[in-house]
Design a protein around this motif. Structure first.
Motif, PDB file in Angstrom:
ATOM      1  N   ARG A  44      49.058  55.111  79.876  1.00  0.00           N
ATOM      2  CA  ARG A  44      49.013  55.094  78.414  1.00  0.00           C
ATOM      3  C   ARG A  44      50.385  54.770  77.828  1.00  0.00           C
ATOM      4  N   GLU A  96      39.562  54.170  72.389  1.00  0.00           N
ATOM      5  CA  GLU A  96      40.770  55.004  72.380  1.00  0.00           C
ATOM      6  C   GLU A  96      42.050  54.182  72.282  1.00  0.00           C
ATOM      7  N   THR A  97      42.016  52.952  72.799  1.00  0.00           N
ATOM      8  CA  THR A  97      43.218  52.120  72.857  1.00  0.00           C
ATOM      9  C   THR A  97      42.911  50.730  72.310  1.00  0.00           C
TER      10      THR A  97
END
Length: 375
Positions: free
Chosen positions: A19, A78-79
Motif C-alpha cells: 500500500r 479501496e485504491t
C-alpha cells in the motif's frame, strides 16, 4: 551497464499488497526475508511490471494478472491509483496509473527526473492519457529536444530495461531450459533461462574463463557433473540449435537435461546468472533456494555476496540456511501489518548480544528479527 544504474531509492504505492513504500533505500545486496504471503512476491512483481512497461506490454501484463483490480492494493474500491518513483544515479522515473473501465490501466502521469550539477533537480513530463508507457517511444524516436533532457530519456530507458528479474522455478518436462534453443539467441541469459544452452555455448566459444568458472562452481554442488556437451545442429528452420546435454565424471555417455534433478537445473541457472560476464546492473531473484540441498544453499549465499560486488542483487527468501550466509545490514524484513506489506531494515547494534549466541537464521526462526507468520 555501469553500477551507477543501480537503484538507490524506491517508492511504491497502491501496488498489490504494497500500500505504501516510501523512499526506501536499496544497497548492493538486498535480501528480502519473510513468511509466505508477506509480500515478497509483490515486490518482485513490481519489477516484472516495470519490465512489461518498457516492452510496451503493460496491458497484456495486467490482463495476465487478472485485471487492474487484482493489481491495485485491495482492489479498485479501496485504491484508485498506483504511483511509483524509482531513483538511480542522478536520474529517476515516476509514474501514476489509474484503472480503466476495460480493467487495464491508463497513465495519469509519467515523468523523468534529472538532478545534475548544471541544471539542479529537473522534472521532464512525458504526457498523459495513454495505455502504454511513453518512455520507450521517446527513446526510440528521440522526440525530446537535444541536450540533457534527451540524454535523460536515453539513460532512464536503458537503465530500467537493463534490470532483470530471474525466475527459474519451471523445471517441468516442457520447460524451455530443457529444450533446444537457437544458437543465435545466446547473447544474454533470458529471465527463465530458456536459452541457457545457447548462452553457455557462446561463453564456451567466446568467454572461456567465465565458462570454466561456471563449470567448476556447478561441480562443487554436483560432484558427479563433469561438463556440458554443447553441440550445435540444424533445427527445423535451418538455424543452428543447441541443447543442454552433459557428461558425468569418468563416463563418455551423454545425458540429456531431463536427466538432471530439478534442484540441479535450478542451481545451474543460478550459477550462470550470478557469474555471467557483463551482467545487468540490477538483478531480482525470487526464492532461489527452492529445491536446493543445504550445501548448494551455502554455495548460493557465497555466490550472491560475490555477485553484489559486480551488480545490485535483490533476492527474496525464507530459507534459514541461506539467511545464515548474510549480515544483518543485508536483510530487509518483510511482514504484514493490518493486511498490508511493510519493509524494515535491521538495527545491527540491537542484535549484537543475540548474535554472540545465535546465527541470523536462528534468530529469524525464533522470530527475533520479525518476518515470521503471526498467530
Amino acid at each position: 551497464m555501469s553500477r551507477k544504474n543501480a537503484i538507490s531509492k524506491l517508492t511504491i504505492k497502491g501496488f498489490k499488497s504494497i500500500r505504501s513504500l516510501d523512499r526506501f533505500s536499496l544497497s548492493d545486496l538486498n535480501v528480502l526475508l519473510g513468511a509466505n504471503g508477506a509480500g515478497k512476491s509483490s515486490f518482485v512483481s513490481y519489477f516484472q511490471m516495470l519490465s512489461a512497461m518498457m516492452d510496451g506490454q503493460l496491458k497484456a501484463w495486467t490482463l495476465k494478472q487478472g485485471s487492474a483490480d487484482r493489481v491495485l492494493s485491495f482492489g479498485v474500491k479501496e485504491t484508485q491509483e498506483i504511483s511509483s518513483f524509482v531513483k538511480f544515479g542522478l536520474n529517476g522515473y515516476k509514474f501514476t496509473l489509474h484503472p480503466t473501465s476495460e480493467e487495464t490501466f491508463v497513465f495519469e502521469r509519467e515523468r523523468l527526473f534529472f538532478d545534475g550539477p548544471l541544471h539542479g533537480p529537473t522534472w521532464i513530463p512525458l504526457d498523459a492519457g495513454y495505455t502504454e508507457a511513453r518512455l520507450p517511444r521517446v527513446y526510440e524516436k528521440e522526440t525530446l529536444e537535444a541536450g540533457f533532457r534527451r540524454d535523460a530519456a536515453k539513460y532512464c530507458y536503458e537503465s530500467i530495461s537493463n534490470w532483470k528479474v530471474y525466475h527459474f522455478h519451471d523445471t517441468s518436462d516442457t520447460a524451455l531450459v530443457k529444450r533446444s534453443s537457437s544458437v543465435a539467441n545466446g547473447e544474454e541469459l533470458d529471465s527463465d533461462a530458456g536459452n541457457l544452452a545457447a548462452f553457455l555455448y557462446r561463453l564456451q566459444e567466446e568467454e572461456t574463463e567465465v565458462y570454466e568458472n561456471i563449470r567448476r562452481t556447478i561441480k562443487l554442488a554436483i560432484p558427479y557433473f563433469e561438463d556440458f556437451r554443447l553441440r550445435p545442429r540444424k533445427g527445423k528452420s535451418d538455424d543452428e540449435v543447441v541443447r543442454l546435454n552433459w557428461r558425468q565424471t569418468d563416463s563418455r555417455y551423454v545425458f540429456s537435461p531431463s536427466q538432471l534433478s530439478d534442484g540441479s537445473i535450478r542451481f545451474i541457472c543460478l550459477v550462470t546468472a550470478l557469474l555471467q560476464p557483463d551482467p545487468p546492473s540490477t538483478i531480482i531473484i525470487d526464492e532461489p533456494e527452492l529445491g536446493l540441498h543445504p550445501y548448494a544453499i551455502t554455495l548460493l549465499g557465497a555466490l550472491l555476496k560475490s555477485a553484489a560486488s559486480r551488480m545490485q542483487v535483490i533476492v527474496s527468501t525464507q530459507s534459514v540456511p541461506l539467511v545464515n550466509e548474510f549480515s544483518p545490514e543485508d536483510l530487509i524484513i518483510v511482514e504484514r501489518d493490518q493486511g498490508e506489506t511493510v519493509f524494515k531494515r535491521l538495527d545491527e547494534d540491537s542484535l549484537a548480544s543475540w548474535l554472540e549466541e545465535y546465527s541470523l537464521g536462528e534468530l529469524w526462526a525464533k522470530n527475533v528479527l520479525g518476518g515470521r507468520p503471526r498467530t
